[in-house]
Scaffold this motif. Structure first.
Motif, PDB file in Angstrom:
ATOM      1  N   TYR A   7       0.860  -1.180   0.000  1.00 15.10           N
ATOM      2  CA  TYR A   7       0.000   0.000   0.000  1.00 15.10           C
ATOM      3  C   TYR A   7       0.891   1.224   0.000  1.00 15.10           C
ATOM      4  O   TYR A   7       1.845   1.323   0.768  1.00 15.10           O
ATOM      5  N   VAL A   8       0.567   2.153  -0.901  1.00 14.36           N
ATOM      6  CA  VAL A   8       1.370   3.349  -1.090  1.00 14.36           C
ATOM      7  C   VAL A   8       0.460   4.564  -1.174  1.00 14.36           C
ATOM      8  O   VAL A   8      -0.760   4.436  -1.345  1.00 14.36           O
ATOM      9  N   VAL A   9       1.058   5.748  -1.058  1.00 17.78           N
ATOM     10  CA  VAL A   9       0.322   7.005  -1.169  1.00 17.78           C
ATOM     11  C   VAL A   9       0.988   7.841  -2.248  1.00 17.78           C
ATOM     12  O   VAL A   9       2.216   7.950  -2.296  1.00 17.78           O
ATOM     13  N   TYR A  10       0.166   8.438  -3.088  1.00 17.46           N
ATOM     14  CA  TYR A  10       0.655   9.299  -4.162  1.00 17.46           C
ATOM     15  C   TYR A  10      -0.025  10.656  -3.997  1.00 17.46           C
ATOM     16  O   TYR A  10      -1.242  10.714  -3.757  1.00 17.46           O
ATOM     17  N   PRO A  11       0.730  11.747  -4.105  1.00 13.01           N
ATOM     18  CA  PRO A  11       0.132  13.070  -3.897  1.00 13.01           C
ATOM     19  C   PRO A  11      -1.141  13.288  -4.709  1.00 13.01           C
ATOM     20  O   PRO A  11      -1.187  13.014  -5.909  1.00 13.01           O
ATOM     21  N   TYR A  12      -2.148  13.746  -4.003  1.00 11.06           N
ATOM     22  CA  TYR A  12      -3.460  14.099  -4.530  1.00 11.06           C
ATOM     23  C   TYR A  12      -4.254  12.912  -5.084  1.00 11.06           C
ATOM     24  O   TYR A  12      -5.273  13.088  -5.732  1.00 11.06           O
ATOM     25  N   HIS A  13      -3.790  11.703  -4.842  1.00  6.53           N
ATOM     26  CA  HIS A  13      -4.526  10.510  -5.249  1.00  6.53           C
ATOM     27  C   HIS A  13      -4.920   9.648  -4.048  1.00  6.53           C
ATOM     28  O   HIS A  13      -5.685   8.707  -4.188  1.00  6.53           O
ATOM     29  N   GLY A  14      -4.353   9.938  -2.879  1.00  9.01           N
ATOM     30  CA  GLY A  14      -4.639   9.129  -1.704  1.00  9.01           C
ATOM     31  C   GLY A  14      -3.850   7.831  -1.725  1.00  9.01           C
ATOM     32  O   GLY A  14      -2.822   7.728  -2.379  1.00  9.01           O
ATOM     33  N   VAL A  43      -8.288   5.404 -10.381  1.00  7.87           N
ATOM     34  CA  VAL A  43      -7.236   5.652 -11.367  1.00  7.87           C
ATOM     35  C   VAL A  43      -6.139   4.609 -11.197  1.00  7.87           C
ATOM     36  O   VAL A  43      -5.801   4.235 -10.080  1.00  7.87           O
ATOM     37  N   THR A  44      -5.599   4.166 -12.318  1.00  7.69           N
ATOM     38  CA  THR A  44      -4.438   3.297 -12.312  1.00  7.69           C
ATOM     39  C   THR A  44      -3.283   4.070 -12.935  1.00  7.69           C
ATOM     40  O   THR A  44      -3.424   4.622 -14.030  1.00  7.69           O
ATOM     41  N   LEU A  45      -2.165   4.134 -12.221  1.00 10.66           N
ATOM     42  CA  LEU A  45      -0.974   4.811 -12.724  1.00 10.66           C
ATOM     43  C   LEU A  45       0.139   3.806 -12.930  1.00 10.66           C
ATOM     44  O   LEU A  45       0.278   2.854 -12.168  1.00 10.66           O
ATOM     45  N   MET A  46       0.938   4.057 -13.950  1.00  9.68           N
ATOM     46  CA  MET A  46       2.113   3.238 -14.217  1.00  9.68           C
ATOM     47  C   MET A  46       3.320   4.151 -14.027  1.00  9.68           C
ATOM     48  O   MET A  46       3.524   5.100 -14.782  1.00  9.68           O
ATOM     49  N   LEU A  47       4.087   3.889 -12.955  1.00 12.72           N
ATOM     50  CA  LEU A  47       5.217   4.747 -12.615  1.00 12.72           C
ATOM     51  C   LEU A  47       6.539   4.014 -12.833  1.00 12.72           C
ATOM     52  O   LEU A  47       6.743   2.932 -12.281  1.00 12.72           O
ATOM     53  N   PRO A  48       7.458   4.611 -13.603  1.00 16.83           N
ATOM     54  CA  PRO A  48       8.758   3.962 -13.809  1.00 16.83           C
ATOM     55  C   PRO A  48       9.591   4.008 -12.531  1.00 16.83           C
ATOM     56  O   PRO A  48       9.550   4.984 -11.779  1.00 16.83           O
ATOM     57  N   GLU A  49      10.332   2.946 -12.299  1.00 17.42           N
ATOM     58  CA  GLU A  49      11.137   2.819 -11.086  1.00 17.42           C
ATOM     59  C   GLU A  49      12.088   4.000 -10.900  1.00 17.42           C
ATOM     60  O   GLU A  49      12.254   4.492  -9.787  1.00 17.42           O
ATOM     61  N   ASN A  50      12.667   4.502 -11.978  1.00 17.05           N
ATOM     62  CA  ASN A  50      13.638   5.585 -11.855  1.00 17.05           C
ATOM     63  C   ASN A  50      12.997   6.945 -11.552  1.00 17.05           C
ATOM     64  O   ASN A  50      13.695   7.916 -11.287  1.00 17.05           O
ATOM     65  N   LYS A  51      11.679   7.036 -11.555  1.00 17.55           N
ATOM     66  CA  LYS A  51      10.981   8.289 -11.257  1.00 17.55           C
ATOM     67  C   LYS A  51      10.225   8.237  -9.927  1.00 17.55           C
ATOM     68  O   LYS A  51       9.582   9.206  -9.539  1.00 17.55           O
ATOM     69  N   ILE A  52      10.281   7.122  -9.249  1.00 23.63           N
ATOM     70  CA  ILE A  52       9.522   6.944  -8.001  1.00 23.63           C
ATOM     71  C   ILE A  52       9.903   8.004  -6.966  1.00 23.63           C
ATOM     72  O   ILE A  52       9.038   8.640  -6.376  1.00 23.63           O
ATOM     73  N   ALA A  54      11.186  11.028  -7.212  1.00 31.38           N
ATOM     74  CA  ALA A  54      10.752  12.380  -7.565  1.00 31.38           C
ATOM     75  C   ALA A  54       9.234  12.512  -7.630  1.00 31.38           C
ATOM     76  O   ALA A  54       8.699  13.612  -7.542  1.00 31.38           O
ATOM     77  N   SER A  55       8.525  11.398  -7.775  1.00 30.48           N
ATOM     78  CA  SER A  55       7.073  11.435  -7.939  1.00 30.48           C
ATOM     79  C   SER A  55       6.328  11.726  -6.641  1.00 30.48           C
ATOM     80  O   SER A  55       5.188  12.160  -6.665  1.00 30.48           O
ATOM     81  N   GLY A  56       6.963  11.455  -5.507  1.00 28.91           N
ATOM     82  CA  GLY A  56       6.287  11.630  -4.226  1.00 28.91           C
ATOM     83  C   GLY A  56       5.602  10.369  -3.732  1.00 28.91           C
ATOM     84  O   GLY A  56       4.979  10.372  -2.668  1.00 28.91           O
TER      85      GLY A  56
END
Length: 164
Positions: A7-14, A43-52, A54-56
């Motif tokens: 379980y993770v949290v992403y800014p403005y997505h909860g 929403v489903t997001l696909m985040l690259p490992e190298n940007k995790i 910086a993504s928050g």
């Protein structure tokens, strides 16, 4: 990093859950991608490992960190700093975009205090921010061991002083 099912949290997505970890080749480069589903926004997001970094994207807080959230919900000193003098201010919206559970708790505390001080209630944007902040807290707290969604809602209500 994160694992499948975390379980993770992403800014403005909860809060959301890592549903898949996929390796993709793009322009000759192979990268790991984390596929995360956020039920609050559906929403489903696909985040690259190298940007995790910086993504928050961050892990959900632990049960032991709830005391800090309580302080943010209950601490009177944060209220005077957070409540804007204007009927509505974008400061609370900005705090919600940080993805910090502590900032969301401060927004809840500030807006409950503001609501108690005003005879005609909150501005519509403040009401939306209060609802959003509450949703963010509930989405994260319900993913802590031993908490259901109802427990998370009760937790928030219990620790907002009745005078607000």
């Amino acid at each position: 990093m994160f694992s499948l099912g975390d379980y993770v949290v992403y800014p403005y997505h909860g809060a959301g859950r890592v549903e898949k970890i996929e390796e993709k080749e793009i322009l000759g480069n192979k990268l790991l991608y984390f596929v995360v589903y956020f039920p609050l926004n559906q929403v489903t997001l696909m985040l690259p490992e190298n940007k995790i970094g910086a993504s928050g994207l961050r892990p959900v807080i632990s049960k032991s960190e709830l005391d800090d959230v309580l302080e943010a919900l209950f601490d009177e000193s944060t209220l005077t700093e957070t409540i804007p003098a204007k009927p509505y201010s974008r400061e609370n919206e900005t705090l919600l975009k940080t993805g910090s559970i502590h900032d969301a708790a401060r927004v809840i505390a500030a807006l409950h205090a503001k609501k108690a001080e005003r005879t005609n209630g909150l501005h519509i944007e403040d009401r939306k921010n209060l609802e959003r902040a509450t949703q963010f807290l509930v989405s994260e707290i319900r993913n802590i061991d031993g908490f259901s969604e109802e427990d998370a809602k009760l937790f928030i209500q219990e620790y907002i002083p009745a005078s607000r």
